[in-house]
Scaffold this motif. Sequence first.
Motif, PDB file in Angstrom:
ATOM      1  N   TRP A 189       0.743  -1.297   0.053  1.00 58.20           N
ATOM      2  CA  TRP A 189      -0.107   0.007   0.044  1.00 58.20           C
ATOM      3  C   TRP A 189       0.785   1.214  -0.005  1.00 58.20           C
ATOM      4  CZ3 TRP A 189       0.057   4.003   3.474  1.00 58.20           C
ATOM      5  CH2 TRP A 189       0.593   3.769   4.905  1.00 58.20           C
ATOM      6  N   PRO A 190       1.944   1.386   0.596  1.00 59.21           N
ATOM      7  CA  PRO A 190       2.604   2.594   0.654  1.00 59.21           C
ATOM      8  C   PRO A 190       3.176   3.001  -0.900  1.00 59.21           C
ATOM      9  CG  PRO A 190       3.498   1.291   2.279  1.00 59.21           C
ATOM     10  CD  PRO A 190       2.813   0.430   1.713  1.00 59.21           C
ATOM     11  N   SER A 191       3.766   2.213  -1.567  1.00 57.71           N
ATOM     12  CA  SER A 191       4.114   2.455  -2.884  1.00 57.71           C
ATOM     13  C   SER A 191       2.841   2.918  -3.745  1.00 57.71           C
ATOM     14  CB  SER A 191       4.926   1.251  -3.522  1.00 57.71           C
ATOM     15  OG  SER A 191       4.023  -0.001  -3.641  1.00 57.71           O
ATOM     16  N   VAL A 192       1.813   2.114  -3.504  1.00 61.06           N
ATOM     17  CA  VAL A 192       0.631   2.389  -4.363  1.00 61.06           C
ATOM     18  C   VAL A 192       0.006   3.807  -4.096  1.00 61.06           C
ATOM     19  CG1 VAL A 192      -1.706   1.858  -4.511  1.00 61.06           C
ATOM     20  CG2 VAL A 192      -0.091   0.004  -4.592  1.00 61.06           C
ATOM     21  N   ALA A 193       0.193   4.190  -2.503  1.00 62.05           N
ATOM     22  CA  ALA A 193      -0.317   5.681  -2.111  1.00 62.05           C
ATOM     23  C   ALA A 193       0.715   6.734  -2.983  1.00 62.05           C
ATOM     24  CB  ALA A 193      -0.261   5.654  -0.672  1.00 62.05           C
ATOM     25  N   ALA A 194       1.891   6.366  -3.162  1.00 63.42           N
ATOM     26  CA  ALA A 194       2.723   7.446  -3.574  1.00 63.42           C
ATOM     27  C   ALA A 194       2.381   7.600  -5.142  1.00 63.42           C
ATOM     28  CB  ALA A 194       4.234   6.994  -3.388  1.00 63.42           C
ATOM     29  N   ASP A 195       2.187   6.500  -5.627  1.00 67.42           N
ATOM     30  CA  ASP A 195       1.756   6.627  -7.341  1.00 67.42           C
ATOM     31  C   ASP A 195       0.423   7.210  -7.692  1.00 67.42           C
ATOM     32  OD1 ASP A 195       2.194   5.542  -9.825  1.00 67.42           O
ATOM     33  OD2 ASP A 195       0.535   4.147  -9.485  1.00 67.42           O
ATOM     34  N   ILE A 196      -0.681   6.836  -6.693  1.00 70.71           N
ATOM     35  CA  ILE A 196      -1.821   7.787  -6.693  1.00 70.71           C
ATOM     36  C   ILE A 196      -1.519   9.293  -6.540  1.00 70.71           C
ATOM     37  CG2 ILE A 196      -4.192   7.910  -5.811  1.00 70.71           C
ATOM     38  CD1 ILE A 196      -3.985   5.043  -5.278  1.00 70.71           C
ATOM     39  N   THR A 197      -0.763   9.558  -5.526  1.00 68.79           N
ATOM     40  CA  THR A 197      -0.685  10.868  -5.399  1.00 68.79           C
ATOM     41  C   THR A 197       0.043  11.546  -6.479  1.00 68.79           C
ATOM     42  OG1 THR A 197      -0.290  10.435  -2.757  1.00 68.79           O
ATOM     43  CG2 THR A 197       0.619  12.577  -3.845  1.00 68.79           C
ATOM     44  N   ALA A 198       0.985  10.905  -7.051  1.00 69.77           N
ATOM     45  CA  ALA A 198       1.778  11.655  -8.165  1.00 69.77           C
ATOM     46  C   ALA A 198       0.778  11.760  -9.233  1.00 69.77           C
ATOM     47  CB  ALA A 198       2.829  10.812  -8.717  1.00 69.77           C
ATOM     48  N   LYS A 199      -0.098  10.856  -9.695  1.00 68.42           N
ATOM     49  CA  LYS A 199      -1.114  10.952 -10.667  1.00 68.42           C
ATOM     50  C   LYS A 199      -2.139  11.991 -10.245  1.00 68.42           C
ATOM     51  CE  LYS A 199      -0.832   6.327 -12.437  1.00 68.42           C
ATOM     52  NZ  LYS A 199      -1.880   4.748 -12.362  1.00 68.42           N
TER      53      LYS A 199
ATOM     54  N   ALA B 259      -4.990  -2.228   5.652  1.00 67.83           N
ATOM     55  CA  ALA B 259      -3.923  -1.555   4.822  1.00 67.83           C
ATOM     56  C   ALA B 259      -4.697  -0.328   4.227  1.00 67.83           C
ATOM     57  CB  ALA B 259      -3.439  -2.618   3.820  1.00 67.83           C
ATOM     58  N   VAL B 260      -6.116  -0.644   3.661  1.00 74.38           N
ATOM     59  CA  VAL B 260      -6.757   0.292   2.988  1.00 74.38           C
ATOM     60  C   VAL B 260      -7.163   1.788   3.978  1.00 74.38           C
ATOM     61  CG1 VAL B 260      -7.532  -0.985   1.101  1.00 74.38           C
ATOM     62  CG2 VAL B 260      -9.030  -0.504   3.066  1.00 74.38           C
ATOM     63  N   LEU B 261      -7.388   1.198   5.222  1.00 73.34           N
ATOM     64  CA  LEU B 261      -7.690   2.221   6.063  1.00 73.34           C
ATOM     65  C   LEU B 261      -6.281   3.350   6.244  1.00 73.34           C
ATOM     66  CD1 LEU B 261      -9.717   0.009   8.743  1.00 73.34           C
ATOM     67  CD2 LEU B 261     -10.502   2.033   7.493  1.00 73.34           C
ATOM     68  N   LEU B 262      -5.186   2.840   6.641  1.00 72.09           N
ATOM     69  CA  LEU B 262      -4.134   3.512   6.513  1.00 72.09           C
ATOM     70  C   LEU B 262      -3.739   4.302   5.122  1.00 72.09           C
ATOM     71  CD1 LEU B 262      -1.731   0.681   8.162  1.00 72.09           C
ATOM     72  CD2 LEU B 262      -2.505   3.004   9.258  1.00 72.09           C
ATOM     73  N   MET B 263      -3.878   3.434   4.157  1.00 68.75           N
ATOM     74  CA  MET B 263      -3.765   4.204   2.978  1.00 68.75           C
ATOM     75  C   MET B 263      -4.496   5.608   2.693  1.00 68.75           C
ATOM     76  SD  MET B 263      -3.754   2.231  -0.789  1.00 68.75           S
ATOM     77  CE  MET B 263      -3.393   3.145  -2.303  1.00 68.75           C
ATOM     78  N   GLY B 264      -5.940   5.200   3.183  1.00 64.93           N
ATOM     79  CA  GLY B 264      -7.011   6.384   3.090  1.00 64.93           C
ATOM     80  C   GLY B 264      -6.407   7.714   3.852  1.00 64.93           C
ATOM     81  N   GLN B 265      -5.913   7.447   4.985  1.00 64.81           N
ATOM     82  CA  GLN B 265      -5.361   8.431   5.805  1.00 64.81           C
ATOM     83  C   GLN B 265      -4.227   8.996   5.105  1.00 64.81           C
ATOM     84  OE1 GLN B 265      -2.772   7.321   9.331  1.00 64.81           O
ATOM     85  NE2 GLN B 265      -4.576   8.529  10.498  1.00 64.81           N
ATOM     86  N   GLN B 266      -3.166   8.336   4.630  1.00 66.85           N
ATOM     87  CA  GLN B 266      -2.036   8.715   3.873  1.00 66.85           C
ATOM     88  C   GLN B 266      -2.425   9.643   2.667  1.00 66.85           C
ATOM     89  OE1 GLN B 266       1.186   8.559   5.169  1.00 66.85           O
ATOM     90  NE2 GLN B 266       1.455  10.086   3.442  1.00 66.85           N
ATOM     91  N   LEU B 267      -3.333   9.240   1.973  1.00 69.86           N
ATOM     92  CA  LEU B 267      -3.726   9.920   0.627  1.00 69.86           C
ATOM     93  C   LEU B 267      -4.303  11.268   1.349  1.00 69.86           C
ATOM     94  CD1 LEU B 267      -5.131   7.082  -1.494  1.00 69.86           C
ATOM     95  CD2 LEU B 267      -3.254   8.823  -1.926  1.00 69.86           C
TER      96      LEU B 267
END
Length: 259
Positions: free
Chosen positions: A116-126, A148-156
Amino acid sequence: MLVRMLKFGVLLIAGAALVAPLAASAQGAAGSRPVTTASAAMPPMTAPAAGAEAAAAKPAPRLVARATKRAPVVQRDPQVYLFRGLANVFSLGMDDMSKELKAQGIPNKVLNHANWPSVAADITAKYKANPKATRPIVLVGHSLGANAVLLMGQQLARNGVPVDLVVTFDPTTKGPVAPGVRRYLNLYQSNNGWAEALDVPPGAGKRVVNSDVRKRTDIKAAVSHFDIDKNRVLHQQVVAEIVRLAGGKAKPQAKSGTM
């Protein structure tokens, strides 16, 4: 005396003969002069110019409605990610859902929860590069994948990226529930010893939905922590929500998974 009178008479006759032509000439000259009355002083009426006649003969121009300019259609790039749980083998219902989404025309990816961390970074860049096109953003996960998606939502949300939907199948934690996520749908079983209901922050209202499958009448068969991610009724609910967010209409799905 008589001779003088005769001479005088001859002169008179000769003078009269000379004056008569002059008078006639003068009268003729007077007759040829222009009349000086008011009507005669007015200039004669002239015919309209050929250009004016042509302009008058032309039909009135037709009013042609101009087409309204439409805003350019934004080609969307949906960001839909599904995360498996422990050991990447106990959440194969995510693979089934991935196929169902692709059948509806929704591109997506299935990954292990640890990614999830690398996917969050990719979505942010896009999103930073093209905010209007990078939508909707949907995160789905089961068990540890749900955590994981709960943490990812918070990070985004911290990155300034709005998340449209987070779907959790039997998460083993109550959060975090981030304000930058527009909707949470938690599908869990309250009595299986694993799952948790998500915390509902003050003022969150309908933004966080905890759906206990144990209390749902549309779930006929019993489910457990290890097969809730494969339930067909839950799949239909989630797929329909994602299709709606993408601006489409869900097609009838083929029967798959458990009831």
